[in-house]
Design a protein around this motif. Structure first.
Motif, mmCIF file in Angstrom:
data_model
loop_
_atom_site.group_PDB
_atom_site.id
_atom_site.type_symbol
_atom_site.label_atom_id
_atom_site.label_comp_id
_atom_site.label_asym_id
_atom_site.label_seq_id
_atom_site.Cartn_x
_atom_site.Cartn_y
_atom_site.Cartn_z
ATOM 1 N N MET A 1 -26.658 42.371 -29.079
ATOM 2 C CA MET A 1 -26.569 42.253 -27.566
ATOM 3 C C MET A 1 -26.028 43.342 -26.721
ATOM 4 N N GLU A 2 -26.531 43.722 -25.563
ATOM 5 C CA GLU A 2 -26.058 44.833 -25.033
ATOM 6 C C GLU A 2 -25.192 44.244 -23.854
ATOM 7 N N LYS A 3 -24.229 45.117 -23.240
ATOM 8 C CA LYS A 3 -23.476 44.543 -22.050
ATOM 9 C C LYS A 3 -22.963 46.028 -21.268
ATOM 10 N N THR A 4 -23.062 45.414 -20.025
ATOM 11 C CA THR A 4 -22.471 46.729 -19.169
ATOM 12 C C THR A 4 -21.220 45.981 -18.321
ATOM 13 N N LEU A 5 -20.215 46.941 -17.965
ATOM 14 C CA LEU A 5 -19.147 46.176 -16.954
ATOM 15 C C LEU A 5 -19.466 47.465 -15.816
ATOM 16 N N ASN A 6 -19.440 46.823 -14.622
ATOM 17 C CA ASN A 6 -19.383 47.694 -13.391
ATOM 18 C C ASN A 6 -18.273 47.150 -12.345
ATOM 19 N N ARG A 7 -17.826 48.016 -11.701
ATOM 20 C CA ARG A 7 -16.847 47.570 -10.588
ATOM 21 C C ARG A 7 -17.861 47.478 -9.480
ATOM 22 N N THR A 17 -11.883 44.208 -4.956
ATOM 23 C CA THR A 17 -12.669 45.082 -5.996
ATOM 24 C C THR A 17 -12.935 43.844 -6.967
ATOM 25 N N TYR A 18 -14.237 43.962 -7.553
ATOM 26 C CA TYR A 18 -14.477 42.634 -8.535
ATOM 27 C C TYR A 18 -15.255 43.667 -9.592
ATOM 28 N N PHE A 19 -15.317 42.979 -10.806
ATOM 29 C CA PHE A 19 -15.956 43.406 -11.903
ATOM 30 C C PHE A 19 -17.005 42.502 -12.378
ATOM 31 N N LEU A 20 -17.951 43.401 -12.630
ATOM 32 C CA LEU A 20 -19.370 42.475 -12.947
ATOM 33 C C LEU A 20 -19.790 42.909 -14.208
ATOM 34 N N GLN A 21 -19.808 41.707 -15.168
ATOM 35 C CA GLN A 21 -20.359 42.285 -16.759
ATOM 36 C C GLN A 21 -21.664 41.500 -16.849
ATOM 37 N N PHE A 32 -30.333 36.711 -18.801
ATOM 38 C CA PHE A 32 -29.000 37.496 -19.057
ATOM 39 C C PHE A 32 -28.095 36.722 -18.760
ATOM 40 N N GLY A 33 -26.953 37.075 -19.272
ATOM 41 C CA GLY A 33 -25.606 36.256 -18.892
ATOM 42 C C GLY A 33 -24.660 37.208 -17.794
ATOM 43 N N ILE A 34 -23.791 36.593 -17.075
ATOM 44 C CA ILE A 34 -23.314 37.384 -16.048
ATOM 45 C C ILE A 34 -21.809 36.665 -16.099
ATOM 46 N N VAL A 35 -20.688 37.711 -15.696
ATOM 47 C CA VAL A 35 -19.427 37.199 -15.655
ATOM 48 C C VAL A 35 -18.995 38.118 -14.436
ATOM 49 N N LEU A 36 -18.468 37.425 -13.471
ATOM 50 C CA LEU A 36 -17.572 37.995 -12.293
ATOM 51 C C LEU A 36 -16.485 37.852 -12.412
ATOM 52 N N THR A 44 -18.678 32.614 -14.529
ATOM 53 C CA THR A 44 -19.641 32.809 -15.278
ATOM 54 C C THR A 44 -21.013 32.131 -15.026
ATOM 55 N N GLY A 45 -22.156 32.648 -15.600
ATOM 56 C CA GLY A 45 -23.339 31.996 -15.425
ATOM 57 C C GLY A 45 -24.530 32.618 -16.128
ATOM 58 N N THR A 46 -25.631 32.004 -16.041
ATOM 59 C CA THR A 46 -26.702 32.823 -16.934
ATOM 60 C C THR A 46 -28.128 32.574 -15.934
ATOM 61 N N VAL A 47 -28.915 33.432 -16.303
ATOM 62 C CA VAL A 47 -30.199 33.484 -15.460
ATOM 63 C C VAL A 47 -31.147 33.563 -16.460
#
Length: 89
Positions: A1-7, A17-21, A32-36, A44-47
């Motif tokens: 599984m790949e992940k990114t984390l962005n501000r 400021t939020y962080f989006l994974q 994909f899955g998403i965490v804010l 959290t959620g999934t698309v």
């Protein structure tokens, strides 16, 4: 599984400021899955692949092009920061 984390800095809340994974298996186009998080709360959620296809169709956009735009907006990070705006609601 790949992940990114962005501000991200949402235009709807300029001082915050939020962080989006974003996490995905083979390709973001297959879902994909998403965490804010704002550092205090997390959402959290999934698309699903079907939801991606439906959204592309709703926007009358080629699915491949839509997936590329998703990658730029959700994964590219700093290099796309000035091209996409986020609103938190």
């Amino acid at each position: 599984m790949e992940k990114t984390l962005n501000r991200i800095y949402p235009v709807s809340d300029p001082g915050a400021t939020y962080f989006l994974q974003v996490s995905w298996e083979k390709d973001i186009g297959t879902g994909f899955g998403i965490v804010l998080t704002d550092g205090q709360c997390a959402w959290t959620g999934t698309v699903s692949e079907a939801e991606i296809s439906r959204e592309a169709a709703d926007m009358e956009m080629n699915r491949g092009k839509y997936v590329e735009e998703l990658k730029k907006a959700l994964i590219a990070g700093e290099e796309s920061a000035d091209k996409y705006n986020f609103a938190i609601s």
